[in-house]
Design an enzyme around this catalytic site. Structure first.
Site, PDB file in Angstrom:
ATOM      1  N   HIS A 223       0.803  -1.230   0.000  1.00  0.00           N
ATOM      2  CA  HIS A 223       0.000   0.000   0.000  1.00  0.00           C
ATOM      3  C   HIS A 223       0.839   1.284   0.000  1.00  0.00           C
ATOM      4  O   HIS A 223       0.492   2.250  -0.640  1.00  0.00           O
ATOM      5  CB  HIS A 223      -1.003   0.004   1.159  1.00  0.00           C
ATOM      6  CG  HIS A 223      -0.370   0.053   2.512  1.00  0.00           C
ATOM      7  ND1 HIS A 223       0.209  -1.060   3.094  1.00  0.00           N
ATOM      8  CD2 HIS A 223      -0.192   1.060   3.402  1.00  0.00           C
ATOM      9  CE1 HIS A 223       0.692  -0.726   4.278  1.00  0.00           C
ATOM     10  NE2 HIS A 223       0.469   0.555   4.486  1.00  0.00           N
ATOM     11  N   ASP A 224       1.979   1.279   0.728  1.00  0.00           N
ATOM     12  CA  ASP A 224       2.783   2.506   0.832  1.00  0.00           C
ATOM     13  C   ASP A 224       4.025   2.482  -0.043  1.00  0.00           C
ATOM     14  O   ASP A 224       4.973   3.218   0.222  1.00  0.00           O
ATOM     15  CB  ASP A 224       3.201   2.715   2.298  1.00  0.00           C
ATOM     16  CG  ASP A 224       2.201   3.584   3.040  1.00  0.00           C
ATOM     17  OD1 ASP A 224       1.442   4.323   2.380  1.00  0.00           O
ATOM     18  OD2 ASP A 224       2.185   3.518   4.283  1.00  0.00           O
ATOM     19  N   LYS A 227       6.101   5.498  -1.032  1.00  0.00           N
ATOM     20  CA  LYS A 227       6.982   6.244  -0.120  1.00  0.00           C
ATOM     21  C   LYS A 227       8.444   6.135  -0.530  1.00  0.00           C
ATOM     22  O   LYS A 227       9.261   6.928  -0.083  1.00  0.00           O
ATOM     23  CB  LYS A 227       6.767   5.762   1.319  1.00  0.00           C
ATOM     24  CG  LYS A 227       5.478   6.312   1.895  1.00  0.00           C
ATOM     25  CD  LYS A 227       5.329   6.055   3.370  1.00  0.00           C
ATOM     26  CE  LYS A 227       4.036   6.696   3.881  1.00  0.00           C
ATOM     27  NZ  LYS A 227       3.649   6.174   5.194  1.00  0.00           N
ATOM     28  N   HIS A 252       2.866  10.313  -1.982  1.00  0.00           N
ATOM     29  CA  HIS A 252       3.283   8.903  -2.053  1.00  0.00           C
ATOM     30  C   HIS A 252       2.199   8.038  -2.712  1.00  0.00           C
ATOM     31  O   HIS A 252       2.497   7.002  -3.280  1.00  0.00           O
ATOM     32  CB  HIS A 252       3.672   8.351  -0.672  1.00  0.00           C
ATOM     33  CG  HIS A 252       2.531   7.975   0.215  1.00  0.00           C
ATOM     34  ND1 HIS A 252       1.873   8.868   1.022  1.00  0.00           N
ATOM     35  CD2 HIS A 252       1.921   6.777   0.446  1.00  0.00           C
ATOM     36  CE1 HIS A 252       0.928   8.244   1.701  1.00  0.00           C
ATOM     37  NE2 HIS A 252       0.925   6.963   1.368  1.00  0.00           N
ATOM     38  N   HIS A 285      -5.879   4.059  -0.537  1.00  0.00           N
ATOM     39  CA  HIS A 285      -5.817   3.682   0.885  1.00  0.00           C
ATOM     40  C   HIS A 285      -5.823   4.872   1.834  1.00  0.00           C
ATOM     41  O   HIS A 285      -5.825   4.688   3.043  1.00  0.00           O
ATOM     42  CB  HIS A 285      -4.613   2.756   1.153  1.00  0.00           C
ATOM     43  CG  HIS A 285      -3.279   3.444   1.136  1.00  0.00           C
ATOM     44  ND1 HIS A 285      -2.609   3.712  -0.025  1.00  0.00           N
ATOM     45  CD2 HIS A 285      -2.494   3.911   2.136  1.00  0.00           C
ATOM     46  CE1 HIS A 285      -1.452   4.314   0.267  1.00  0.00           C
ATOM     47  NE2 HIS A 285      -1.365   4.441   1.571  1.00  0.00           N
ATOM     48  N   HIS A 286      -5.833   6.116   1.304  1.00  0.00           N
ATOM     49  CA  HIS A 286      -5.971   7.282   2.192  1.00  0.00           C
ATOM     50  C   HIS A 286      -7.287   8.022   1.957  1.00  0.00           C
ATOM     51  O   HIS A 286      -7.443   9.165   2.388  1.00  0.00           O
ATOM     52  CB  HIS A 286      -4.789   8.245   2.019  1.00  0.00           C
ATOM     53  CG  HIS A 286      -3.545   7.758   2.704  1.00  0.00           C
ATOM     54  ND1 HIS A 286      -3.423   7.730   4.086  1.00  0.00           N
ATOM     55  CD2 HIS A 286      -2.396   7.246   2.213  1.00  0.00           C
ATOM     56  CE1 HIS A 286      -2.224   7.240   4.408  1.00  0.00           C
ATOM     57  NE2 HIS A 286      -1.585   6.924   3.281  1.00  0.00           N
ATOM     58  N   ASP A 314      -4.614  -0.484   8.346  1.00  0.00           N
ATOM     59  CA  ASP A 314      -3.437   0.377   8.483  1.00  0.00           C
ATOM     60  C   ASP A 314      -3.554   1.269   9.713  1.00  0.00           C
ATOM     61  O   ASP A 314      -2.587   1.455  10.462  1.00  0.00           O
ATOM     62  CB  ASP A 314      -3.289   1.227   7.205  1.00  0.00           C
ATOM     63  CG  ASP A 314      -1.875   1.765   7.027  1.00  0.00           C
ATOM     64  OD1 ASP A 314      -0.931   1.158   7.565  1.00  0.00           O
ATOM     65  OD2 ASP A 314      -1.716   2.798   6.345  1.00  0.00           O
TER      66      ASP A 314
HETATM   67 FE   LIG Z   1      -0.022   5.563   2.827  1.00  0.00          FE
HETATM   68 FE   LIG Z   2       1.237   1.420   6.425  1.00  0.00          FE
END
Ligand SMILES: [Fe+2]
Ligand SMILES: [Fe+2]
Length: 371
Positions: A223-224, A227, A252, A285-286, A314
């Site tokens: 998911h991240d 980054k 990100h 996801h945000h 998360d």
């Molecule tokens: Fe994230």
């Molecule tokens: Fe995370």
């Protein structure tokens, strides 16, 4: 064997479930009376066998079911010796007692063929073939089946190899970009298992197949991934971010989507049946249900359920983890906070309920995989 089998097994857009359905259909020309073909996947980390894909034309399908391989001496032996097993009369050879054998007897299946699946030395899982006729699997049927089953193994194996190389690339990129300094391997494992727990709980309502649940489990740790495109001075900054820094940090999400498109293209994986699922996890996801999330401010059902699952997992994981600026919250305090966020319209209440109703398991994941 008809050409269509090869084509459908290695077609470029079908899910494995769809390919299994086609294969079952083709197989009936050779061995009539096959009522069910099912594949369970083996997870060596937990010793669990998990239902994965099945095509069931007679009887009720068994889904979202898992059990330890060690609990089945027969299956363990098949895996050890790499042999198939044929049962000619299930009702006289299998005793009721476990959930699985009770289910098997209830369906009225009379004979069965079981084969372990391997990728090299690694056990992938098992294929189960059942019929309502007694002694359905004679020597000729067994030869045909072994061939068909190997096609299934090749299809599953090639998809999993593709996913594994993609995940390994992501892992290497992560390490290269110092992302591991704040995102531990345990966080990624917890994310996979928490997301699976939530996905299973909401599966019926959202009609998520075991195959989709497995993909959510595999893709949650990505998911991240965006980054890795964020400069260290922001990514690793102790203390709170300025407004400008936050804007960069929030990028990100878009960076993650770009990276995935690039990697999927490099590995020629854009056709992968659930690559859309992977992109949705990274892209959304945000987002929050009330439209207050980023980057798109999507509302409610506009956010795909796989992303809502990841968001709940998360936040639960972030709250229960230690950070340089905070001690870990207890799981019950974290859950209360999630419930507050659900009431405020931010999180999907069903995803939060899923943690509440599987709270012991959620706590086990947090403790077993602590940093
Ligand atoms: Fe994230
Ligand atoms: Fe995370």
């Amino acid at each position: 064997m008809r050409q269509v089998t090869q084509a459908s097994l290695f077609g470029r857009v079908d899910t494995l479930s769809e390919r299994l359905y086609q294969l079952h259909h083709d197989l009936l020309d050779h061995i009539p009376h096959i009522a069910r073909i099912a594949c369970a996947l083996y997870d060596p980390d937990t010793d669990l066998l998990k239902t994965f894909i099945n095509c069931t034309t007679e009887g009720k399908a068994i889904n979202a079911y898992e059990y330890r391989l060690a609990a089945s001496p027969t299956l363990s032996e098949l895996a050890r010796n790499r042999t198939c097993r044929v049962i000619d009369q299930i009702s006289s050879e299998i005793a009721p007692g476990s959930a699985h054998s009770d289910w098997l007897l209830e369906q009225g299946y009379q004979s069965s063929f079981t084969m372990p699946m391997f990728s090299g030395e690694q056990l992938l899982g098992f294929i189960f073939v059942d019929s309502k006729l007694t002694s359905c699997f004679n020597a000729k049927a067994q030869r045909d089946l072994a061939l068909f089953c190997n096609l299934i193994v090749m299809a599953i194996d090639s998809e999993f190899r593709a996913i594994k190389s993609l995940l390994a690339t992501a892992q290497a990129a992560r390490e290269f970009a110092h992302l591991r300094d704040f995102e531990t391997g345990s966080h990624l494992k917890r994310m996979a298992r928490l997301s699976r727990l939530i996905a299973r709980a909401v599966a019926e309502r959202h009609q998520l197949s075991d195959e989709v649940i497995e993909h959510i489990y595999l893709f949650a740790p990505l998911h991240d991934i965006g980054k890795i495109g964020i400069p260290d001075r922001i990514l690793l900054k102790q203390g709170s971010l300025s407004d400008d820094e936050r804007v960069i940090m929030e990028q990100h999400v878009e960076k993650g989507v770009q990276i995935l498109h690039k990697v999927l293209g490099d590995y020629e994986l854009e056709h992968l049946s659930d690559s859309k699922l992977m992109l949705n996890i990274v892209a959304y996801h945000h987002e929050f249900m009330d439209g207050s999330g980023y980057p798109n401010g999507l509302l409610g059902d506009e956010i795909p359920v796989e992303a809502r699952i990841i968001t709940a997992a998360d936040i639960f994981d972030a709250l229960t983890s230690a950070r340089p600026y905070k001690a870990p919250w207890s799981p019950s305090d974290a859950l209360e906070e999630l419930e507050r966020m659900a009431r405020a319209g931010k999180l999907d209440p069903e995803c939060v309920d899923a943690i509440r109703s599987n709270f012991d398991e959620a706590c086990r994941i947090i403790t077993e995989l602590s940093d």
